[in-house]
Write a protein that holds these residues in place. Sequence first.
Motif, short mmCIF file in Angstrom:
data_model
loop_
_atom_site.label_atom_id
_atom_site.label_comp_id
_atom_site.label_asym_id
_atom_site.label_seq_id
_atom_site.Cartn_x
_atom_site.Cartn_y
_atom_site.Cartn_z
N ARG A 75 0.81 -1.23 0.00
CA ARG A 75 0.00 0.00 0.00
C ARG A 75 0.84 1.28 0.00
O ARG A 75 0.31 2.36 0.18
CB ARG A 75 -0.97 0.03 1.18
CG ARG A 75 -2.01 -1.05 1.18
CD ARG A 75 -2.95 -0.92 2.39
NE ARG A 75 -3.97 -1.95 2.37
CZ ARG A 75 -3.83 -3.17 2.86
NH1 ARG A 75 -2.69 -3.52 3.44
NH2 ARG A 75 -4.80 -4.04 2.79
N ASP A 76 2.13 1.18 -0.18
CA ASP A 76 3.00 2.36 -0.15
C ASP A 76 3.48 2.67 -1.58
O ASP A 76 4.58 2.30 -1.97
CB ASP A 76 4.19 2.13 0.79
CG ASP A 76 5.01 3.38 1.02
OD1 ASP A 76 4.85 4.37 0.27
OD2 ASP A 76 5.85 3.36 1.95
N HIS A 77 2.61 3.36 -2.33
CA HIS A 77 2.95 3.63 -3.73
C HIS A 77 4.14 4.58 -3.86
O HIS A 77 4.87 4.53 -4.85
CB HIS A 77 1.73 4.17 -4.50
CG HIS A 77 1.31 5.53 -4.10
ND1 HIS A 77 0.46 5.77 -3.04
CD2 HIS A 77 1.62 6.74 -4.62
CE1 HIS A 77 0.27 7.07 -2.92
NE2 HIS A 77 0.95 7.68 -3.87
N GLU A 78 4.38 5.40 -2.86
CA GLU A 78 5.53 6.31 -2.92
C GLU A 78 6.85 5.55 -2.81
O GLU A 78 7.79 5.81 -3.55
CB GLU A 78 5.42 7.39 -1.84
CG GLU A 78 4.29 8.36 -2.14
CD GLU A 78 4.06 9.37 -1.04
OE1 GLU A 78 4.67 9.26 0.05
OE2 GLU A 78 3.25 10.29 -1.27
N ALA A 79 6.91 4.58 -1.90
CA ALA A 79 8.12 3.74 -1.79
C ALA A 79 8.29 2.90 -3.04
O ALA A 79 9.41 2.73 -3.54
CB ALA A 79 8.03 2.85 -0.55
N LEU A 80 7.19 2.37 -3.56
CA LEU A 80 7.24 1.59 -4.80
C LEU A 80 7.83 2.45 -5.92
O LEU A 80 8.75 2.04 -6.62
CB LEU A 80 5.82 1.12 -5.14
CG LEU A 80 5.63 0.12 -6.26
CD1 LEU A 80 6.27 -1.22 -5.93
CD2 LEU A 80 4.13 -0.08 -6.52
N ALA A 81 7.32 3.67 -6.06
CA ALA A 81 7.82 4.58 -7.10
C ALA A 81 9.29 4.92 -6.88
O ALA A 81 10.08 4.91 -7.83
CB ALA A 81 6.98 5.86 -7.10
N ASP A 82 9.67 5.19 -5.64
CA ASP A 82 11.05 5.57 -5.33
C ASP A 82 12.04 4.48 -5.76
O ASP A 82 13.06 4.77 -6.39
CB ASP A 82 11.17 5.84 -3.82
CG ASP A 82 12.58 6.19 -3.41
OD1 ASP A 82 13.10 7.22 -3.89
OD2 ASP A 82 13.18 5.43 -2.62
N ARG A 83 11.72 3.23 -5.45
CA ARG A 83 12.62 2.13 -5.80
C ARG A 83 12.62 1.86 -7.31
O ARG A 83 13.66 1.52 -7.87
CB ARG A 83 12.25 0.86 -5.03
CG ARG A 83 12.44 0.97 -3.53
CD ARG A 83 13.88 1.35 -3.17
NE ARG A 83 14.16 1.23 -1.78
CZ ARG A 83 14.09 2.22 -0.89
NH1 ARG A 83 13.71 3.41 -1.27
NH2 ARG A 83 14.39 2.01 0.37
N ILE A 84 11.47 2.01 -7.95
CA ILE A 84 11.42 1.86 -9.41
C ILE A 84 12.31 2.92 -10.06
O ILE A 84 13.11 2.61 -10.95
CB ILE A 84 9.97 1.95 -9.93
CG1 ILE A 84 9.18 0.72 -9.50
CG2 ILE A 84 9.95 2.13 -11.46
CD1 ILE A 84 7.67 0.82 -9.75
N ILE A 85 12.19 4.15 -9.60
CA ILE A 85 13.01 5.24 -10.14
C ILE A 85 14.49 4.94 -9.95
O ILE A 85 15.30 5.12 -10.86
CB ILE A 85 12.62 6.58 -9.48
CG1 ILE A 85 11.22 6.99 -9.92
CG2 ILE A 85 13.64 7.68 -9.81
CD1 ILE A 85 10.59 8.08 -9.06
N MET A 86 14.86 4.48 -8.75
CA MET A 86 16.27 4.12 -8.48
C MET A 86 16.80 3.16 -9.53
O MET A 86 17.90 3.34 -10.06
CB MET A 86 16.41 3.44 -7.11
CG MET A 86 16.52 4.33 -5.95
SD MET A 86 16.62 3.21 -4.52
CE MET A 86 17.82 4.06 -3.57
N LEU A 87 16.01 2.13 -9.83
CA LEU A 87 16.46 1.12 -10.78
C LEU A 87 16.46 1.64 -12.22
O LEU A 87 17.36 1.32 -12.99
CB LEU A 87 15.61 -0.15 -10.66
CG LEU A 87 15.85 -0.97 -9.40
CD1 LEU A 87 14.86 -2.11 -9.31
CD2 LEU A 87 17.28 -1.49 -9.35
#
Length: 178
Positions: A149-161
């Motif tokens: 349920r943490d779309h911000e953390a999901l987005a942050d890690r996707i961006i990192m990769l």
Amino acid sequence: VDVERIVHLPTANVHAAFYLPTHAPIVGNIGALVPKKAQHHLVDAGPIVVRAVPDSRFVICGDGELRPALEEQIKRKHLERHVFLAGFRPDVLELLKGFDVFALSSLHEGLCTSVVDAMAASKAAVATRVGGVPEVVVDGETGFLVAPRDHEALADRIIMLLKDDARRARMGEAALKR
């Protein structure tokens, strides 16, 4: 999961299959469009990822009862050019091999075979820390784990990769080895 089969499958040209810009990075997801898979959290991550990586595209493979709601959410967030609901695809494993990053937004899982398929395809994963997923995805080594349920953390890690080709490749290699 038949790792050898996946390793030897041809890689689909995801860009051609969905008429995407040639160099657009692809974030992929595979799963039924049902509440427990929670692809709406992945769609919520979309605007954050697109702001940071404007050419990024999301390809969500699978079908189910939530398709109309996801279509509406994609329109509401103005992501029609960035998020594609691919439906059921018999070539899903070949498409998986063409993704740059695999993303899993599930709220509940046993052992998610799509994550294991992604690892066999040498893909780094950003996945929710649910069910058996932490038993296969080693946080920071073969991918990243985030809270459900943490779309911000999901987005942050996707961006990192997406912004670090070398790290993404290292994690993909580690995923296959694991």
